[in-house]
Design an enzyme around this catalytic site. Structure first.
Site, PDB file in Angstrom:
ATOM      1  N   GLY A 193      -6.020  -3.107  -0.713  1.00  0.00           N
ATOM      2  CA  GLY A 193      -4.983  -2.926  -1.722  1.00  0.00           C
ATOM      3  C   GLY A 193      -3.966  -1.905  -1.257  1.00  0.00           C
ATOM      4  O   GLY A 193      -2.765  -2.095  -1.372  1.00  0.00           O
TER       5      GLY A 193
ATOM      6  N   MET B 120      -3.591   1.894   1.534  1.00  0.00           N
ATOM      7  CA  MET B 120      -4.149   2.874   2.472  1.00  0.00           C
ATOM      8  C   MET B 120      -3.257   4.093   2.448  1.00  0.00           C
ATOM      9  O   MET B 120      -2.052   4.008   2.693  1.00  0.00           O
ATOM     10  CB  MET B 120      -4.223   2.295   3.886  1.00  0.00           C
ATOM     11  CG  MET B 120      -4.724   3.276   4.931  1.00  0.00           C
ATOM     12  SD  MET B 120      -6.367   3.893   4.520  1.00  0.00           S
ATOM     13  CE  MET B 120      -6.436   5.349   5.540  1.00  0.00           C
ATOM     14  N   GLU B 121      -3.868   5.234   2.182  1.00  0.00           N
ATOM     15  CA  GLU B 121      -3.158   6.485   1.947  1.00  0.00           C
ATOM     16  C   GLU B 121      -2.754   7.221   3.221  1.00  0.00           C
ATOM     17  O   GLU B 121      -3.008   8.411   3.366  1.00  0.00           O
ATOM     18  CB  GLU B 121      -4.029   7.405   1.081  1.00  0.00           C
ATOM     19  CG  GLU B 121      -5.324   7.868   1.747  1.00  0.00           C
ATOM     20  CD  GLU B 121      -6.505   6.933   1.613  1.00  0.00           C
ATOM     21  OE1 GLU B 121      -7.611   7.351   1.980  1.00  0.00           O
ATOM     22  OE2 GLU B 121      -6.345   5.792   1.158  1.00  0.00           O
ATOM     23  N   ASN B 122      -2.087   6.564   4.120  1.00  0.00           N
ATOM     24  CA  ASN B 122      -1.636   7.243   5.333  1.00  0.00           C
ATOM     25  C   ASN B 122      -0.771   8.440   4.944  1.00  0.00           C
ATOM     26  O   ASN B 122      -0.019   8.377   3.973  1.00  0.00           O
ATOM     27  CB  ASN B 122      -0.819   6.283   6.198  1.00  0.00           C
ATOM     28  CG  ASN B 122      -1.511   4.945   6.352  1.00  0.00           C
ATOM     29  OD1 ASN B 122      -1.136   3.989   5.710  1.00  0.00           O
ATOM     30  ND2 ASN B 122      -2.536   4.895   7.163  1.00  0.00           N
TER      31      ASN B 122
ATOM     32  N   HIS C 119      -3.215   5.906  -7.604  1.00  0.00           N
ATOM     33  CA  HIS C 119      -4.451   6.166  -6.857  1.00  0.00           C
ATOM     34  C   HIS C 119      -4.142   6.531  -5.407  1.00  0.00           C
ATOM     35  O   HIS C 119      -4.637   7.534  -4.886  1.00  0.00           O
ATOM     36  CB  HIS C 119      -5.359   4.931  -6.915  1.00  0.00           C
ATOM     37  CG  HIS C 119      -6.536   5.001  -6.003  1.00  0.00           C
ATOM     38  ND1 HIS C 119      -7.756   5.496  -6.407  1.00  0.00           N
ATOM     39  CD2 HIS C 119      -6.685   4.646  -4.699  1.00  0.00           C
ATOM     40  CE1 HIS C 119      -8.596   5.448  -5.383  1.00  0.00           C
ATOM     41  NE2 HIS C 119      -7.976   4.934  -4.335  1.00  0.00           N
ATOM     42  N   GLU C 120      -3.304   5.719  -4.749  1.00  0.00           N
ATOM     43  CA  GLU C 120      -2.961   5.997  -3.350  1.00  0.00           C
ATOM     44  C   GLU C 120      -2.156   7.285  -3.231  1.00  0.00           C
ATOM     45  O   GLU C 120      -2.336   8.048  -2.279  1.00  0.00           O
ATOM     46  CB  GLU C 120      -2.208   4.815  -2.739  1.00  0.00           C
ATOM     47  CG  GLU C 120      -3.001   3.521  -2.692  1.00  0.00           C
ATOM     48  CD  GLU C 120      -4.335   3.618  -1.966  1.00  0.00           C
ATOM     49  OE1 GLU C 120      -4.471   4.450  -1.038  1.00  0.00           O
ATOM     50  OE2 GLU C 120      -5.252   2.858  -2.319  1.00  0.00           O
TER      51      GLU C 120
ATOM     52  N   HIS D 196      -4.310  10.370  -3.182  1.00  0.00           N
ATOM     53  CA  HIS D 196      -4.935  10.618  -1.879  1.00  0.00           C
ATOM     54  C   HIS D 196      -4.095  11.561  -1.019  1.00  0.00           C
ATOM     55  O   HIS D 196      -4.618  12.154  -0.069  1.00  0.00           O
ATOM     56  CB  HIS D 196      -5.122   9.309  -1.105  1.00  0.00           C
ATOM     57  CG  HIS D 196      -6.333   8.543  -1.478  1.00  0.00           C
ATOM     58  ND1 HIS D 196      -7.609   9.049  -1.372  1.00  0.00           N
ATOM     59  CD2 HIS D 196      -6.468   7.268  -1.951  1.00  0.00           C
ATOM     60  CE1 HIS D 196      -8.480   8.136  -1.746  1.00  0.00           C
ATOM     61  NE2 HIS D 196      -7.808   7.038  -2.109  1.00  0.00           N
TER      62      HIS D 196
ATOM     63  N   GLU E 139     -12.465   8.824  -2.383  1.00  0.00           N
ATOM     64  CA  GLU E 139     -12.258   7.757  -3.366  1.00  0.00           C
ATOM     65  C   GLU E 139     -12.623   8.162  -4.782  1.00  0.00           C
ATOM     66  O   GLU E 139     -12.205   7.525  -5.736  1.00  0.00           O
ATOM     67  CB  GLU E 139     -13.041   6.505  -2.961  1.00  0.00           C
ATOM     68  CG  GLU E 139     -12.560   5.883  -1.676  1.00  0.00           C
ATOM     69  CD  GLU E 139     -11.096   5.470  -1.717  1.00  0.00           C
ATOM     70  OE1 GLU E 139     -10.613   5.017  -2.765  1.00  0.00           O
ATOM     71  OE2 GLU E 139     -10.441   5.601  -0.680  1.00  0.00           O
TER      72      GLU E 139
END
Length: 171
Positions: A115, A117-119, A147-148, A151, A170
């Protein structure tokens, strides 16, 4: 770290940290992009995206916030999907301390297996977040987006020592 990427003119290149330069290479068919990540980061948070894209710019308290989406995406859809992002940054900054990176990009790509990715400074998101008006009546991506974004503090600024602690990111 720093990274230089040469891509065809007309493509957008996104990585972590700050964009240092974007220089056309004569005769103009390619562009060299230079990115620099000054703050420490774990290798699993590295990102590099090269794509034909539309970019919409926003900001929160002097921090650039961008929405990088596949070329041809309707601007109204982008605004509807991502328009609350600056308010989310403000809310989370109030809870956890000021947003810790020099910018925040949300990059939507095709064929992504997660869904999101918190780069660091540049979250990658799956293209289903770009719902049309009808689908938006039934579902929106705001829970995934916030949510991301969260992070950026938990999982990026503070991260786990090894994969067995991944639940902390998470949770």
């Amino acid at each position: 770290y720093s990274i230089q990427v040469t891509a065809p003119a007309g493509y957008v290149v996104v990585s972590n940290g700050r964009l240092v330069s974007e220089h056309p290479i004569p005769p103009g068919n390619f562009v060299r992009w230079s990115w620099e990540q000054r703050e420490p980061m774990p290798a699993y948070l590295f990102t590099l995206v090269v794509m034909k894209a539309e970019v919409q710019a926003d900001s929160w308290d002097g921090i650039p916030v961008r929405y990088v989406v596949p070329a041809g995406t309707d601007a109204a859809v982008v605004r509807r999907v991502f328009g609350n992002t600056p308010k989310m940054v403000e809310f989370l900054s109030g809870m956890y301390g000021r947003y810790p990176w020099p910018r925040y990009d949300q990059v939507v790509v095709h064929d992504f297996i997660f869904g999101g990715m918190e780069n660091i400074a540049a979250t990658t998101l799956i293209d289903i977040v770009l719902t049309d008006d009808r689908a938006a009546l039934d579902w929106d991506a705001e829970d995934l987006i916030v949510h991301e974004l969260a992070h950026q503090w938990f999982g990026d600024l503070v991260t786990c020592q090894d994969w067995s602690q991944g639940w902390l990111n998470e949770g």
